[in-house]
Design a protein around this motif. Sequence first.
Motif, PDB file in Angstrom:
ATOM      1  N   GLY A 178     -25.234  -5.038  13.590  1.00 17.47           N
ATOM      2  CA  GLY A 178     -25.145  -5.103  12.141  1.00 17.47           C
ATOM      3  C   GLY A 178     -25.156  -3.714  11.527  1.00 17.47           C
ATOM      4  N   GLY A 179     -25.201  -3.675  10.222  1.00 12.62           N
ATOM      5  CA  GLY A 179     -25.100  -2.410   9.498  1.00 12.62           C
ATOM      6  C   GLY A 179     -23.772  -2.384   8.782  1.00 12.62           C
ATOM      7  N   SER A 180     -23.488  -1.324   8.060  1.00 13.23           N
ATOM      8  CA  SER A 180     -22.202  -1.243   7.364  1.00 13.23           C
ATOM      9  C   SER A 180     -21.354  -0.166   8.013  1.00 13.23           C
ATOM     10  CB  SER A 180     -22.409  -0.907   5.885  1.00 13.23           C
ATOM     11  OG  SER A 180     -23.094  -1.955   5.255  1.00 13.23           O
ATOM     12  N   SER A 181     -20.595  -0.544   9.044  1.00 15.76           N
ATOM     13  CA  SER A 181     -19.756   0.452   9.704  1.00 15.76           C
ATOM     14  C   SER A 181     -18.731   0.982   8.705  1.00 15.76           C
ATOM     15  CB  SER A 181     -19.069  -0.155  10.920  1.00 15.76           C
ATOM     16  OG  SER A 181     -18.277  -1.251  10.557  1.00 15.76           O
ATOM     17  N   LYS A 222      -6.067  -5.169  -4.616  1.00 18.19           N
ATOM     18  CA  LYS A 222      -6.222  -3.742  -4.346  1.00 18.19           C
ATOM     19  C   LYS A 222      -4.883  -3.044  -4.543  1.00 18.19           C
ATOM     20  CE  LYS A 222      -9.534  -4.504  -0.655  1.00 18.19           C
ATOM     21  NZ  LYS A 222      -9.562  -4.754   0.772  1.00 18.19           N
ATOM     22  N   TYR A 223      -4.974  -1.777  -4.877  1.00 18.73           N
ATOM     23  CA  TYR A 223      -3.771  -0.960  -5.005  1.00 18.73           C
ATOM     24  C   TYR A 223      -3.956   0.268  -4.125  1.00 18.73           C
ATOM     25  CZ  TYR A 223      -0.301   2.143  -7.077  1.00 18.73           C
ATOM     26  OH  TYR A 223       0.739   3.002  -7.256  1.00 18.73           O
ATOM     27  N   VAL A 224      -2.992   0.543  -3.258  1.00 19.70           N
ATOM     28  CA  VAL A 224      -3.082   1.679  -2.340  1.00 19.70           C
ATOM     29  C   VAL A 224      -1.829   2.528  -2.484  1.00 19.70           C
ATOM     30  CG1 VAL A 224      -3.294   2.389   0.091  1.00 19.70           C
ATOM     31  CG2 VAL A 224      -4.387   0.281  -0.675  1.00 19.70           C
ATOM     32  N   GLU A 225      -2.005   3.833  -2.574  1.00 19.97           N
ATOM     33  CA  GLU A 225      -0.865   4.749  -2.588  1.00 19.97           C
ATOM     34  C   GLU A 225      -0.925   5.627  -1.367  1.00 19.97           C
ATOM     35  OE1 GLU A 225       0.068   5.817  -7.252  1.00 19.97           O
ATOM     36  OE2 GLU A 225      -0.530   7.407  -5.896  1.00 19.97           O
ATOM     37  N   LEU A 226       0.211   5.881  -0.757  1.00 22.70           N
ATOM     38  CA  LEU A 226       0.251   6.869   0.326  1.00 22.70           C
ATOM     39  C   LEU A 226       1.644   7.482   0.374  1.00 22.70           C
ATOM     40  CD1 LEU A 226       1.830   5.485   2.995  1.00 22.70           C
ATOM     41  CD2 LEU A 226      -0.274   4.180   3.058  1.00 22.70           C
ATOM     42  N   VAL A 227       1.709   8.697   0.921  1.00 21.50           N
ATOM     43  CA  VAL A 227       2.986   9.395   1.018  1.00 21.50           C
ATOM     44  C   VAL A 227       3.357   9.529   2.489  1.00 21.50           C
ATOM     45  CG1 VAL A 227       4.154  11.604   0.637  1.00 21.50           C
ATOM     46  CG2 VAL A 227       2.689  10.636  -1.141  1.00 21.50           C
ATOM     47  N   ARG A 234       0.478  -4.288   7.691  1.00 24.27           N
ATOM     48  CA  ARG A 234       0.133  -5.425   8.560  1.00 24.27           C
ATOM     49  C   ARG A 234      -1.014  -5.094   9.502  1.00 24.27           C
ATOM     50  NH1 ARG A 234       4.015  -6.061  11.854  1.00 24.27           N
ATOM     51  NH2 ARG A 234       5.564  -4.674  10.963  1.00 24.27           N
ATOM     52  N   LYS A 235      -1.009  -3.855  10.046  1.00 21.06           N
ATOM     53  CA  LYS A 235      -1.999  -3.493  11.062  1.00 21.06           C
ATOM     54  C   LYS A 235      -3.353  -3.131  10.480  1.00 21.06           C
ATOM     55  CE  LYS A 235       0.066  -1.451  15.217  1.00 21.06           C
ATOM     56  NZ  LYS A 235       0.377  -0.141  15.809  1.00 21.06           N
ATOM     57  N   VAL A 236      -3.356  -2.488   9.312  1.00 21.48           N
ATOM     58  CA  VAL A 236      -4.598  -1.902   8.809  1.00 21.48           C
ATOM     59  C   VAL A 236      -4.985  -2.406   7.413  1.00 21.48           C
ATOM     60  CG1 VAL A 236      -5.819   0.259   8.289  1.00 21.48           C
ATOM     61  CG2 VAL A 236      -4.125   0.195  10.142  1.00 21.48           C
ATOM     62  N   LEU A 237      -4.056  -2.344   6.482  1.00 19.80           N
ATOM     63  CA  LEU A 237      -4.450  -2.492   5.080  1.00 19.80           C
ATOM     64  C   LEU A 237      -4.769  -3.918   4.664  1.00 19.80           C
ATOM     65  CD1 LEU A 237      -2.112   0.073   3.280  1.00 19.80           C
ATOM     66  CD2 LEU A 237      -4.456   0.372   4.082  1.00 19.80           C
ATOM     67  N   ILE A 238      -4.153  -4.898   5.307  1.00 16.00           N
ATOM     68  CA  ILE A 238      -4.463  -6.272   4.897  1.00 16.00           C
ATOM     69  C   ILE A 238      -5.087  -7.067   6.035  1.00 16.00           C
ATOM     70  CG2 ILE A 238      -2.516  -6.307   3.263  1.00 16.00           C
ATOM     71  CD1 ILE A 238      -1.607  -8.721   5.397  1.00 16.00           C
ATOM     72  N   LEU A 264     -12.422  -0.434   2.809  1.00 17.50           N
ATOM     73  CA  LEU A 264     -11.235  -1.272   2.992  1.00 17.50           C
ATOM     74  C   LEU A 264     -11.648  -2.746   3.052  1.00 17.50           C
ATOM     75  CD1 LEU A 264      -8.154  -1.058   3.130  1.00 17.50           C
ATOM     76  CD2 LEU A 264      -8.347  -1.032   5.622  1.00 17.50           C
ATOM     77  N   ARG A 265     -12.254  -3.194   4.153  1.00 16.84           N
ATOM     78  CA  ARG A 265     -12.891  -4.513   4.262  1.00 16.84           C
ATOM     79  C   ARG A 265     -13.997  -4.347   5.295  1.00 16.84           C
ATOM     80  NH1 ARG A 265      -7.661  -5.115   5.237  1.00 16.84           N
ATOM     81  NH2 ARG A 265      -8.091  -5.223   7.462  1.00 16.84           N
ATOM     82  N   PRO A 266     -15.107  -5.089   5.185  1.00 13.52           N
ATOM     83  CA  PRO A 266     -16.161  -4.925   6.193  1.00 13.52           C
ATOM     84  C   PRO A 266     -15.604  -5.151   7.597  1.00 13.52           C
ATOM     85  CG  PRO A 266     -16.954  -6.244   4.367  1.00 13.52           C
ATOM     86  CD  PRO A 266     -15.483  -6.050   4.148  1.00 13.52           C
ATOM     87  N   GLY A 267     -15.842  -4.190   8.482  1.00 17.15           N
ATOM     88  CA  GLY A 267     -15.419  -4.334   9.875  1.00 17.15           C
ATOM     89  C   GLY A 267     -13.990  -3.907  10.149  1.00 17.15           C
TER      90      GLY A 267
END
Lengths: 233, 83
Positions: free
Chosen positions: A48-51, B41-46, B64-68, A56-59
Amino acid sequence: MKFAVVAFPGSSCDDYLYVLKEVLKQEAASISHRDTSLQDAQCVILPGGSSYGDYLRPGALASLSPIMDKVREFAKEGGLVLGIGNGFQILLETGLLPGAMLPNSSLRFVCRQQTLKVENANTPFTGCYAQGQIIQMPIAHGQGNYYLDPASLKKLQENNQIVFRYTDEAGNATEEANPNGSVDNIAGIINQGGNVLGMMPHPERSCEAALGSTGGLGLFQSAIEFLAERVKA
Amino acid sequence: MWKAEIRITLKEGVVDPQGKAVEKTLGELGYSQVEQVQIGKYVELVVNTPQRAEADRQVDEICRKVLINPVLEEYTYQLVEVL
């Protein structure tokens, strides 16, 4: 090494190492999220903890750590993996367990002793409990509102993958007993292979009477007994 | 270079506790016609590449891999050339 506790930035590993080593007299060590080997661990714990500050989202960010490729392989080979709190969120983000976490329906951080029902005592992590046993463990989270689409939930129910539910003391999974809005009062689930468990309650904070409850002790004892049997077999 | 402007929203059917809380407050403030409040959420990147197709490929993969989280969320984005 019997138990490996993975240290992500922000994890609270020390609680687990204390319980495993001092209370249960087990061989345990922490390994870094940057490591690319689980060494000879027989059970991997995502603590547990907040990595990564739950950014972005937990985990989400922890699930992309180098060590998680190894955890995925380990799980596929039948290795025991236990994710608690943020560790459960990491397992969901890696896809080792189905579903996702939303903010608690109350939008408040909940921190209290919680009554749980053992819904499946036939797993490597629950063999020391009786089927349907009512236990107490603390919860402490802001995003423990487990969500799964209705079709996948049905599968989870049919496969007996729900291991712990939030209930009242009589074992009823009521809305009042649900601390975070989780679908079907789900507090913990296991994968179809029966070797990867994720749960929001904290068994490591529930192994000594001085801390208010001992409901978590059975979980670690179950894993220890399961591993001992596995070595014999 | 291409700037990606990424919008992440909850999928239909996923309960949004934050949106619900804001909607309730808006109702109490007298905005009685307001409904379906959704917080995303709103994300900007270049992406530092001259090719639009390459930037597009990378941004889609990153989403797909990271942001959502595909269980909960979906995304749209647009690419704007940065000179």
